[in-house]
Design a protein around this motif. Sequence first.
Motif, PDB file in Angstrom:
ATOM      1  N   PRO A  54       0.805  -1.227   0.000  1.00 21.71           N
ATOM      2  CA  PRO A  54       0.000   0.000   0.000  1.00 21.71           C
ATOM      3  C   PRO A  54       0.839   1.278   0.000  1.00 21.71           C
ATOM      4  CG  PRO A  54      -0.812  -1.521   1.663  1.00 21.71           C
ATOM      5  CD  PRO A  54       0.447  -2.112   1.117  1.00 21.71           C
ATOM      6  N   ARG A  55       1.951   1.275   0.700  1.00 19.81           N
ATOM      7  CA  ARG A  55       2.793   2.473   0.773  1.00 19.81           C
ATOM      8  C   ARG A  55       3.313   2.850  -0.622  1.00 19.81           C
ATOM      9  NH1 ARG A  55       6.962   1.810   5.051  1.00 19.81           N
ATOM     10  NH2 ARG A  55       5.160   2.160   6.355  1.00 19.81           N
ATOM     11  N   VAL A  61      -0.351   9.002  -5.167  1.00 15.72           N
ATOM     12  CA  VAL A  61      -1.565   9.683  -4.697  1.00 15.72           C
ATOM     13  C   VAL A  61      -1.185  11.044  -4.110  1.00 15.72           C
ATOM     14  CG1 VAL A  61      -3.541   9.555  -3.130  1.00 15.72           C
ATOM     15  CG2 VAL A  61      -2.659   7.468  -4.204  1.00 15.72           C
ATOM     16  N   SER A  62      -1.872  12.081  -4.554  1.00 21.49           N
ATOM     17  CA  SER A  62      -1.639  13.437  -4.081  1.00 21.49           C
ATOM     18  C   SER A  62      -1.984  13.582  -2.601  1.00 21.49           C
ATOM     19  CB  SER A  62      -2.499  14.409  -4.892  1.00 21.49           C
ATOM     20  OG  SER A  62      -2.446  15.710  -4.360  1.00 21.49           O
ATOM     21  N   GLU A  63      -1.277  14.464  -1.934  1.00 21.56           N
ATOM     22  CA  GLU A  63      -1.601  14.788  -0.535  1.00 21.56           C
ATOM     23  C   GLU A  63      -3.008  15.380  -0.438  1.00 21.56           C
ATOM     24  OE1 GLU A  63       0.130  14.201   2.284  1.00 21.56           O
ATOM     25  OE2 GLU A  63       1.731  13.240   1.133  1.00 21.56           O
ATOM     26  N   ALA A  64      -3.474  15.997  -1.518  1.00 26.54           N
ATOM     27  CA  ALA A  64      -4.795  16.638  -1.540  1.00 26.54           C
ATOM     28  C   ALA A  64      -5.873  15.711  -2.096  1.00 26.54           C
ATOM     29  CB  ALA A  64      -4.717  17.915  -2.379  1.00 26.54           C
ATOM     30  N   ARG A  73      -7.035  10.995   1.574  1.00 26.56           N
ATOM     31  CA  ARG A  73      -5.826  10.204   1.340  1.00 26.56           C
ATOM     32  C   ARG A  73      -5.615   9.163   2.443  1.00 26.56           C
ATOM     33  NH1 ARG A  73      -0.195   9.798   1.619  1.00 26.56           N
ATOM     34  NH2 ARG A  73       0.794   9.663  -0.420  1.00 26.56           N
ATOM     35  N   ALA A  74      -5.791   9.562   3.690  1.00 32.58           N
ATOM     36  CA  ALA A  74      -5.594   8.641   4.811  1.00 32.58           C
ATOM     37  C   ALA A  74      -6.588   7.481   4.756  1.00 32.58           C
ATOM     38  CB  ALA A  74      -5.713   9.387   6.143  1.00 32.58           C
ATOM     39  N   ALA A  75      -7.842   7.781   4.415  1.00 29.04           N
ATOM     40  CA  ALA A  75      -8.848   6.716   4.322  1.00 29.04           C
ATOM     41  C   ALA A  75      -8.519   5.745   3.188  1.00 29.04           C
ATOM     42  CB  ALA A  75     -10.232   7.324   4.122  1.00 29.04           C
ATOM     43  N   LEU A  76      -8.024   6.270   2.068  1.00 28.32           N
ATOM     44  CA  LEU A  76      -7.621   5.405   0.965  1.00 28.32           C
ATOM     45  C   LEU A  76      -6.468   4.489   1.393  1.00 28.32           C
ATOM     46  CD1 LEU A  76      -7.714   4.497  -1.995  1.00 28.32           C
ATOM     47  CD2 LEU A  76      -6.193   6.427  -2.533  1.00 28.32           C
ATOM     48  N   HIS A  77      -5.492   5.056   2.067  1.00 21.76           N
ATOM     49  CA  HIS A  77      -4.362   4.248   2.550  1.00 21.76           C
ATOM     50  C   HIS A  77      -4.835   3.157   3.513  1.00 21.76           C
ATOM     51  CE1 HIS A  77       0.014   4.276   4.236  1.00 21.76           C
ATOM     52  NE2 HIS A  77      -0.235   3.216   3.501  1.00 21.76           N
ATOM     53  N   ASN A  78      -5.733   3.513   4.410  1.00 19.95           N
ATOM     54  CA  ASN A  78      -6.270   2.519   5.347  1.00 19.95           C
ATOM     55  C   ASN A  78      -7.048   1.415   4.624  1.00 19.95           C
ATOM     56  OD1 ASN A  78      -5.180   3.706   7.628  1.00 19.95           O
ATOM     57  ND2 ASN A  78      -6.983   4.982   7.997  1.00 19.95           N
TER      58      ASN A  78
END
Length: 153
Positions: A54-55, A61-64, A73-78
């Motif tokens: 995932p990393r 993926v943009s920070e925005a 972005r955080a939810a997508l990573h999770n």
Amino acid sequence: MEKAKLSMIRTTMKRWLMVLCVLAGIAGCGRDSPEAQLRQRIDDMQAAVETQRPRDFMDGVSEAFTGQDGMDRAALHNLLRMRALANARTGATIGPLDVRVEGENATVEFPLLLTGSSGRLLPEQAATYRVTTTWRQEGGEWRVYHARWKDRP
């Protein structure tokens, strides 16, 4: 006379070699087209999903980033980490890409088949989607900053 011919041949060979080196340098220095860069980025992100990294996926993926239903972005990573933990194998099959580049922005649409498996021969989960992504250049790299998807029957 033989020495003169040999010298002339060597000089001609050196000139041709120099021309070939210059042409090879020009070809090697050429950057891929924006569309080719986007396609490569998407290939890299697909490989990251399938190898459960995932990393590495998040590098594109943009920070925005904003996604469907308020996903950030955080939810997508999770979500990606959860899929990697829940499945021994993850498949991401992307169909033909429809790439439209407009300057430093682009839209890429594609069909996506996601599968999940406990490691057995056949996947236990599968879903198909129609995905629309919006990209922009950030620091010389293409990054997705918006995505939406629809379930496909």
